[in-house]
Design a protein around this motif. Structure first.
Motif, mmCIF file in Angstrom:
data_model
loop_
_atom_site.group_PDB
_atom_site.id
_atom_site.type_symbol
_atom_site.label_atom_id
_atom_site.label_comp_id
_atom_site.label_asym_id
_atom_site.label_seq_id
_atom_site.Cartn_x
_atom_site.Cartn_y
_atom_site.Cartn_z
ATOM 1 N N GLU A 32 0.823 -1.212 0.000
ATOM 2 C CA GLU A 32 0.000 0.000 0.000
ATOM 3 C C GLU A 32 0.855 1.259 0.000
ATOM 4 O O GLU A 32 0.416 2.325 -0.469
ATOM 5 C CB GLU A 32 -0.931 -0.018 1.209
ATOM 6 C CG GLU A 32 -2.011 1.047 1.194
ATOM 7 C CD GLU A 32 -3.022 0.864 0.071
ATOM 8 O OE1 GLU A 32 -3.457 1.893 -0.503
ATOM 9 O OE2 GLU A 32 -3.361 -0.293 -0.245
ATOM 10 N N LEU A 33 2.079 1.179 0.500
ATOM 11 C CA LEU A 33 2.946 2.352 0.530
ATOM 12 C C LEU A 33 3.271 2.878 -0.866
ATOM 13 O O LEU A 33 3.641 4.050 -1.017
ATOM 14 C CB LEU A 33 4.253 2.028 1.270
ATOM 15 C CG LEU A 33 4.180 2.095 2.793
ATOM 16 C CD1 LEU A 33 5.453 1.553 3.415
ATOM 17 C CD2 LEU A 33 3.929 3.519 3.263
ATOM 18 N N SER A 34 3.133 2.041 -1.868
ATOM 19 C CA SER A 34 3.444 2.487 -3.227
ATOM 20 C C SER A 34 2.327 3.300 -3.856
ATOM 21 O O SER A 34 2.516 3.899 -4.922
ATOM 22 C CB SER A 34 3.767 1.285 -4.121
ATOM 23 O OG SER A 34 2.620 0.456 -4.270
ATOM 24 N N SER A 35 1.158 3.332 -3.228
ATOM 25 C CA SER A 35 0.030 4.037 -3.839
ATOM 26 C C SER A 35 -0.638 5.054 -2.935
ATOM 27 O O SER A 35 -1.383 5.913 -3.417
ATOM 28 C CB SER A 35 -1.023 3.024 -4.315
ATOM 29 O OG SER A 35 -1.499 2.248 -3.225
ATOM 30 N N LEU A 36 -0.406 4.975 -1.628
ATOM 31 C CA LEU A 36 -1.078 5.908 -0.721
ATOM 32 C C LEU A 36 -0.366 7.246 -0.771
ATOM 33 O O LEU A 36 0.811 7.357 -0.414
ATOM 34 C CB LEU A 36 -1.066 5.358 0.709
ATOM 35 C CG LEU A 36 -1.816 6.185 1.753
ATOM 36 C CD1 LEU A 36 -3.300 6.231 1.440
ATOM 37 C CD2 LEU A 36 -1.600 5.618 3.145
ATOM 38 N N GLY A 37 -1.047 8.282 -1.236
ATOM 39 C CA GLY A 37 -0.429 9.600 -1.377
ATOM 40 C C GLY A 37 -1.402 10.716 -1.092
ATOM 41 O O GLY A 37 -2.414 10.531 -0.413
ATOM 42 N N GLY A 38 -1.100 11.900 -1.608
ATOM 43 C CA GLY A 38 -1.955 13.066 -1.409
ATOM 44 C C GLY A 38 -2.539 13.534 -2.724
ATOM 45 O O GLY A 38 -2.758 12.749 -3.642
#
Length: 463
Positions: free
Chosen positions: A105-111
């Motif tokens: 999920e760290l590769s897609s969770l953004g702002g």
């Protein structure tokens, strides 16, 4: 025989299967808590600057470490908590998968980018948002699924750059200790620690000024106490339930009966989303009860180490006595026993109670044991009235083949999650899980917990 025992500063853990002493852990004193929180705060201050790809690598390495001790973790669940081996294996597999999902999920969770010139006066200005860690997260977890319920907090919190201090249920102290030791093989020092104790330990931890957020899974009373003590900081609570499962006459009755049986009685019903109240349309009630009781009678009660066992022991005598008292109350008020699993030992069998009247405690309180009530209802509207008659709403379900009734049930059920043609016991880590009312605050599930364990920052540019 199996109640938790205190010996000096040690918490002794006994097996519910035979009362044998399995080991002990030291109780964490106030001064130790203070030292550990300060250590966590220092670690969090450094870790918040760690790139996401490095945090993801830590999580993948942690998943590998958990997988290496999978067999030992399963044995801990079976021996230490009386959880049948088949369910223990599922839980251990889900634990390492949770960590891998957090890493992914760290590769897609953004702002996002905000067009500030959409507002008069915002010309030549652009806004950005991103997520930053909170700092130190206190994670308070119960006994019934200690691997999953710990990693559902630890994984997302670490993924977002936080440090975590876990306070497990005393009954699950040994399995959580093993889990934390394994994960720490993959982490920088100080990011993940564990404290042991009882209610005073929880309150000393959550009220600490350097604890930045709290996540608790437990009972309503525990959640209320934590909410009062925590102060001004994010508090996530996953609390009690009394899960309703509606079965309408057009449903596949056999399928509904078999799915709800597992949801009601598997692993002694010691799950917050166990199927406790079953609301069946009158015209299908006899057929459902026949199939439900037959399936419940076929469940194997016995040694949790046996691969065939569906129902092991209750966690301790206090739980057994509480569940028995709830059953006795229903019978005294006029409910009829279709199946009676009461026993003098911790090995309660499945119990099915028919049409308990209003005021019955089982219709309001969480049993957390192998007991279910079956009530006849006049249709969906009547079922919704019964289903929504409690002040907790974690997960609910409705079995029907009518798409219009399915949507009506989904909209009408007062719960954080609603399943159609699946029981309330079913849960995945990819959807937002949490309750309404006194069932709690906030949502778990990988992405949603990661958002909860971080805070949004806005940055504006004039150009």
């Amino acid at each position: 025989m199996t109640d938790l025992q205190i010996s000096g500063d040690d918490i002794q853990v006994h097996s519910p299967t035979d009362g044998a002493l399995l080991g002990s852990v030291p109780r964490t004193g106030f001064n130790e808590i203070n030292t550990m929180v300060e250590r966590a705060a220092a670690a969090a201050s450094s870790y918040r600057r760690t790139p996401a790809h490095e945090r993801a690598e830590h999580l993948r390495a942690a998943a590998t470490a958990v997988e290496r001790c999978r067999a030992d973790l399963i044995d801990d669940l079976v021996r230490g908590l009386g959880k049948p081996r088949k369910f223990s294996a599922v839980e251990a597999n889900r634990g390492s998968d949770m960590l891998l999902r957090c890493a992914a999920e760290l590769s897609s969770l953004g702002g996002e980018t905000l067009p500030l010139d959409a507002v008069v006066g915002g010309e030549c200005r652009t806004g950005l948002t991103w997520r930053e860690p909170l700092g130190v997260v206190a994670a308070v977890t119960p006994f019934n699924a200690p691997i999953n319920l710990t990693l559902q907090k630890v994984g997302p919190a670490l993924a977002m750059g936080n440090a975590v201090i876990v306070k497990p249920s005393p009954e699950a102290a040994l399995v959580v200790e093993r889990l934390v030791v394994a994960i720490n093989e993959a982490l920088p020092d100080g990011l993940l620690q564990v404290v042991h104790g009882h209610a005073d330990t929880v309150l000393n931890l959550v009220r600490h000024e350097l604890v930045d957020a709290v996540s608790l899974t437990g009972g309503v009373a525990a959640g209320e106490a934590v909410l009062r003590e925590a102060g001004i900081k994010p508090v996530l609570l996953e609390l009690g339930s009394n899960a309703p499962n509606i079965v309408l006459a057009d449903a596949d009755i056999e399928d509904a009966a078999h799915r709800i049986v597992t949801a009601a009685f598997g692993a002694s019903g010691q799950q917050c989303i166990s199927a406790q109240r079953i609301l069946v349309e009158h015209t299908a009630k006899d057929k459902f009860v026949e199939a439900f009781v037959a399936a419940a009678s076929a469940l194997v009660v016995g040694d949790p180490n046996d691969a065939a066992t569906d129902i092991g022991p209750m966690i301790h005598a206090r739980s057994r006595d509480r569940v028995t008292a709830l059953i006795d109350d229903a019978v005294d008020r006029g409910a009829k026993l279709a199946l009676d699993g009461r026993a003098d030992s911790l090995y309660l069998g499945p119990t099915v109670l028919m049409d308990p009247p209003k005021g019955t405690r089982l219709l309001q309180e969480e049993a957390f044991g192998p007991v279910a009530t079956v009530q006849g209802v006049d249709g969906l509207d009547d079922a919704l009235r019964w289903a929504n008659s409690v002040d907790v709403g974690l997960q609910a379900s409705c079995f029907t083949t009518d798409i219009n009734k399915a949507f009506a049930a989904a909209r009408g059920l007062r719960a954080g999650s609603v399943w159609i043609n699946e029981s309330t016991r079913f849960r995945l880590d990819t959807y937002p899980f949490g309750g309404v009312g006194r069932s709690g605050l906030g949502r778990e599930g990988v992405r949603y917990a990661m958002e909860s364990f971080s805070q949004m920052k806005f940055v504006g540019f004039r150009h």
